[in-house]
Enzyme design. Structure first.
Site, PDB file in Angstrom:
ATOM      1  N   GLN A  20       5.734   5.517   4.486  1.00 31.64           N
ATOM      2  CA  GLN A  20       5.912   4.614   5.623  1.00 31.64           C
ATOM      3  C   GLN A  20       7.364   4.270   5.909  1.00 31.64           C
ATOM      4  O   GLN A  20       7.683   3.846   7.032  1.00 31.64           O
ATOM      5  CB  GLN A  20       5.105   3.330   5.391  1.00 31.64           C
ATOM      6  N   ARG A  77       7.949  -4.223  -4.355  1.00 32.30           N
ATOM      7  CA  ARG A  77       6.917  -3.211  -4.558  1.00 32.30           C
ATOM      8  C   ARG A  77       7.184  -2.027  -3.641  1.00 32.30           C
ATOM      9  O   ARG A  77       7.287  -2.204  -2.430  1.00 32.30           O
ATOM     10  CB  ARG A  77       5.534  -3.803  -4.273  1.00 32.30           C
ATOM     11  N   HIS A 121       0.207   5.904  -3.163  1.00 30.27           N
ATOM     12  CA  HIS A 121       0.057   5.141  -1.914  1.00 30.27           C
ATOM     13  C   HIS A 121      -0.193   6.120  -0.779  1.00 30.27           C
ATOM     14  O   HIS A 121       0.516   6.171   0.211  1.00 30.27           O
ATOM     15  CB  HIS A 121       1.283   4.274  -1.640  1.00 30.27           C
ATOM     16  N   ASN A 165      -3.220   2.491  -4.789  1.00 30.06           N
ATOM     17  CA  ASN A 165      -3.235   1.466  -3.748  1.00 30.06           C
ATOM     18  C   ASN A 165      -4.463   1.639  -2.852  1.00 30.06           C
ATOM     19  O   ASN A 165      -4.705   2.717  -2.313  1.00 30.06           O
ATOM     20  CB  ASN A 165      -1.978   1.546  -2.876  1.00 30.06           C
ATOM     21  N   GLU A 166      -5.214   0.552  -2.723  1.00 30.87           N
ATOM     22  CA  GLU A 166      -6.328   0.465  -1.774  1.00 30.87           C
ATOM     23  C   GLU A 166      -7.290   1.664  -1.855  1.00 30.87           C
ATOM     24  O   GLU A 166      -7.438   2.440  -0.898  1.00 30.87           O
ATOM     25  CB  GLU A 166      -5.786   0.269  -0.360  1.00 30.87           C
ATOM     26  N   ASN A 294      -4.801  -7.035  -2.119  1.00 27.85           N
ATOM     27  CA  ASN A 294      -4.301  -6.941  -0.738  1.00 27.85           C
ATOM     28  C   ASN A 294      -5.309  -7.623   0.165  1.00 27.85           C
ATOM     29  O   ASN A 294      -6.503  -7.305   0.114  1.00 27.85           O
ATOM     30  CB  ASN A 294      -4.138  -5.474  -0.329  1.00 27.85           C
ATOM     31  N   TYR A 296      -5.759  -9.131   4.292  1.00 25.86           N
ATOM     32  CA  TYR A 296      -5.233  -9.306   5.651  1.00 25.86           C
ATOM     33  C   TYR A 296      -6.144 -10.146   6.527  1.00 25.86           C
ATOM     34  O   TYR A 296      -5.665 -10.936   7.349  1.00 25.86           O
ATOM     35  CB  TYR A 296      -5.026  -7.938   6.324  1.00 25.86           C
ATOM     36  N   GLU A 353      -0.200  -7.352  -1.189  1.00 26.21           N
ATOM     37  CA  GLU A 353      -0.019  -7.207   0.260  1.00 26.21           C
ATOM     38  C   GLU A 353      -0.698  -8.362   0.997  1.00 26.21           C
ATOM     39  O   GLU A 353      -1.862  -8.649   0.742  1.00 26.21           O
ATOM     40  CB  GLU A 353      -0.621  -5.905   0.800  1.00 26.21           C
ATOM     41  N   TRP A 399       3.453  -8.109   2.880  1.00 25.80           N
ATOM     42  CA  TRP A 399       3.564  -6.816   3.565  1.00 25.80           C
ATOM     43  C   TRP A 399       4.065  -7.092   4.963  1.00 25.80           C
ATOM     44  O   TRP A 399       3.359  -7.731   5.758  1.00 25.80           O
ATOM     45  CB  TRP A 399       2.197  -6.104   3.633  1.00 25.80           C
ATOM     46  N   GLU A 406       2.814   2.527  10.419  1.00 24.20           N
ATOM     47  CA  GLU A 406       1.524   1.914  10.097  1.00 24.20           C
ATOM     48  C   GLU A 406       0.403   2.926  10.279  1.00 24.20           C
ATOM     49  O   GLU A 406      -0.554   2.729  11.028  1.00 24.20           O
ATOM     50  CB  GLU A 406       1.296   0.668  10.932  1.00 24.20           C
ATOM     51  N   TRP A 407       0.522   4.063   9.555  1.00 21.17           N
ATOM     52  CA  TRP A 407      -0.514   5.084   9.473  1.00 21.17           C
ATOM     53  C   TRP A 407      -0.989   5.549  10.845  1.00 21.17           C
ATOM     54  O   TRP A 407      -0.143   5.841  11.716  1.00 21.17           O
ATOM     55  CB  TRP A 407      -1.623   4.585   8.550  1.00 21.17           C
TER      56      TRP A 407
HETATM   57  C1  LIG Z   1     -12.923   2.808  13.927  1.00 26.32           C
HETATM   58  C2  LIG Z   1     -12.933   1.928  12.727  1.00 26.32           C
HETATM   59  O1  LIG Z   1     -11.595   1.756  12.298  1.00 26.32           O
HETATM   60  C3  LIG Z   1     -11.560   0.985  11.189  1.00 26.32           C
HETATM   61  C4  LIG Z   1     -10.107   0.797  10.799  1.00 26.32           C
HETATM   62  O2  LIG Z   1     -10.231   0.176   9.543  1.00 26.32           O
HETATM   63  C5  LIG Z   1      -9.087  -0.137   8.878  1.00 26.32           C
HETATM   64  C6  LIG Z   1      -9.273  -0.954   7.782  1.00 26.32           C
HETATM   65  C7  LIG Z   1      -8.186  -1.314   7.040  1.00 26.32           C
HETATM   66  C8  LIG Z   1      -6.921  -0.866   7.417  1.00 26.32           C
HETATM   67  C9  LIG Z   1      -5.775  -1.318   6.652  1.00 26.32           C
HETATM   68  C10 LIG Z   1      -4.449  -1.173   6.974  1.00 26.32           C
HETATM   69  N1  LIG Z   1      -3.800  -1.851   6.027  1.00 26.32           N
HETATM   70  C11 LIG Z   1      -2.365  -2.087   5.962  1.00 26.32           C
HETATM   71  C12 LIG Z   1      -1.842  -1.102   4.958  1.00 26.32           C
HETATM   72  N2  LIG Z   1      -2.274  -1.448   3.594  1.00 26.32           N
HETATM   73  C13 LIG Z   1      -1.431  -0.594   2.772  1.00 26.32           C
HETATM   74  C14 LIG Z   1      -0.116  -0.502   3.505  1.00 26.32           C
HETATM   75  O3  LIG Z   1       0.233   0.849   3.599  1.00 26.32           O
HETATM   76  C15 LIG Z   1      -0.354  -1.093   4.893  1.00 26.32           C
HETATM   77  O4  LIG Z   1       0.205  -0.263   5.887  1.00 26.32           O
HETATM   78  N3  LIG Z   1      -4.648  -2.348   5.136  1.00 26.32           N
HETATM   79  N4  LIG Z   1      -5.871  -2.053   5.530  1.00 26.32           N
HETATM   80  C16 LIG Z   1      -6.746  -0.035   8.512  1.00 26.32           C
HETATM   81  C17 LIG Z   1      -7.843   0.324   9.253  1.00 26.32           C
END
Ligand SMILES: CCOCCOc1ccc(-c2cn(C[C@@H]3NC[C@@H](O)[C@H]3O)nn2)cc1
Length: 449
Positions: A20, A77, A121, A165-166, A294, A296, A353, A399, A406-407
């Site tokens: 990221q 972190r 991660h 992570n997660e 974590n 949110y 986070e 975080w 952000e992915w």
């Molecule tokens: C169509 C359905 O769609 C569902 C999307 O469902 C989610 C759930 C959870 C997330 C999510 C994103 N983050 C933040 C990251 N945590 C690690 C760190 O890299 C941060 O960038 N935590 N949870 C995203 C999407």
């Protein structure tokens, strides 16, 4: 006006992750990860964004560390890019990759900042994905070998280690819901992967203990809260399933040595089974030193047949939302933390986070992100309530330090205390940076009610 005050022993920090923020995606021998592949697949990431450059922290880490030092955090972190160390996931080590993390960790230590290192991660080496990825038990061994290399290489320098992570995001979000890399949509596959991730965690802990590595090790599950809309048992049960997907599914195997029966039964009704081999749960459930939590967001939910995997309908009752569409629901933070304490005992917890996404703009050199400050105040107030209720909180890491990739949401979704101009890579401290700095310095903040 109330003062929310924390113990001087609680550690304050901030968090990021390699893919990221680093950039330098093709530099110094780094191999491809599944996020390089996924982000270059049309339609997977908003605006076609990718991590080729990101925040360019690979080259700008000294500037970032000075910003951390000024912020006053005690702990930072970060995550290691597995394909920087093993470009194909196993085999020959990439010395330039190791050298980068030595330079980086040395600079943190020289500036009095404790490194908390996340080994995984989400940036799995693509070469391992090509052989089945986390669905293949060989990837579990490859992770243990990678972890062992890192433990030996950084023993005495890094003393806080996070394995995975997660795991919910890595398994179910990425292989059932399918919005993250590698983007499968198969519940059996995702469930098998969830088990392999916990096994990988356990095998890394085993190596850590066998090698006598100095420091502490844990993992960092993500959590959500689902509050029943009514006292009807069907609403309570549906919410328990939704919350159990994040908590019991990933905590029971580690802290109780078994999967939660109510979830196993539910999955079996969906035609999904776990393939557990002899010794797996003993490996997974060996003691760890802390757990990273974590958190949110949360929701109000009720039973609705066929609504989702758990017959759980999430209801919008008008909670304020952040700019990523998540409810601002700090009560859920308290509910999650006290549930974990009640169900799993007095485990040391780091909040690894917690933060808010708001679309921040720089105006006259300033970023007025009062909504992020308010989010942090609300959630730190819930954290204080949890501590007063006996939850063993050892640290809080927000975080994120920096706006970053952000992915699947790309760069538009900003979580940082520091604004990044992704064209110039200029860093700008937001108002929340100054608020967090003062809160760390004081050990307290004023609550607005
Ligand atoms: C169509 C359905 O769609 C569902 C999307 O469902 C989610 C759930 C959870 C997330 C999510 C994103 N983050 C933040 C990251 N945590 C690690 C760190 O890299 C941060 O960038 N935590 N949870 C995203 C999407």
């Amino acid at each position: 006006m109330s003062i929310i005050q924390f113990s001087k022993d609680m550690k304050w920090g901030a968090a990021t992750a390699a893919y990221q923020i680093e950039g330098a995606a093709f530099e110094d021998g780094r191999g491809l990860s599944i996020w390089d592949t996924f982000s270059k697949t049309p339609g997977k990431v908003i605006n076609g964004d990718n991590g080729d450059v990101a925040c360019d922290s690979y080259h700008r880490y000294e500037e970032d560390i000075q910003l951390m030092k000024e912020l006053g955090i005690e702990m930072y972190r970060f995550s290691v890019s597995w394909p920087r160390i093993f470009p194909t996931g196993t085999g020959e080590v990439n010395k330039k990759g190791l050298d980068f993390y030595h330079r980086f960790v040395d600079a943190l230590l020289e500036n009095g900042i404790e490194p908390m290192c996340t080994l995984y991660h989400w940036d799995l080496p693509q070469a391992l994905q090509d052989k089945g990825g986390w669905d293949n038990r060989e990837t579990v061994e490859a992770f243990a070998d990678y972890a062992e290399l890192m433990f030996k290489e950084f023993n005495g320098k890094i003393k806080m280690w996070i394995t995975i992570n997660e795991p919910w995001c890595v398994s179910f979000l990425s292989n059932y819901i399918g919005v993250h890399a590698p983007g499968n949509q198969d519940l059996q596959l995702a469930t098998t992967i969830s088990h392999h991730l916990l096994l990988a965690h356990g095998k890394a802990v085993t190596r850590f203990r066998e090698l006598g590595i100095e420091g502490e090790i844990g993992y960092a599950p993500n959590t959500e809260w689902n509050e029943p809309f009514s006292n009807r048992q069907e609403d309570i049960d549906a919410c328990n399933r939704g919350t159990g997907w994040f908590i019991e599914w990933f905590f029971d195997p580690v802290f109780k040595g078994s999967y939660p029966e109510f979830m196993v039964n539910w999955f079996e009704e969906k035609g999904v089974s776990l393939k557990i081999e002899a010794g797996d749960l003993e490996t997974i459930s060996q003691p760890i030193d802390f757990v990273g939590i974590n958190y949110y967001t949360g929701s109000v939910g009720r039973f609705k047949q066929g609504e989702d995997l758990f017959d759980l309908e999430k209801i919008d009752i008008g909670y304020e939302k952040t700019d990523i569409g998540w409810n601002v629901y700090s009560e859920g933070f308290y509910k999650v933390l006290t549930k974990i304490k009640d169900q799993y005992g007095d485990i040391p917890i780091y909040i690894t986070e917690n933060g808010a996404c708001y679309d921040d703009d720089v105006k006259d050199g300033q970023v007025k992100d009062q909504r992020r400050i308010d989010y942090l105040k609300m959630h730190l107030t819930s954290l204080k309530r949890s501590i007063d209720a006996g939850v063993n909180i050892k640290g809080y890491l927000t975080w994120s330090l920096l706006d970053n990739f952000e992915w699947a949401e790309g760069y538009d979704k900003r979580f940082g205390l520091i604004h990044i101009n992704f064209n110039t890579l200029e860093r700008t401290k937001k108002d929340s940076y100054y608020w967090y700095k003062q809160t760390i310095n004081n050990g307290w903040f004023e609550m607005f009610y």
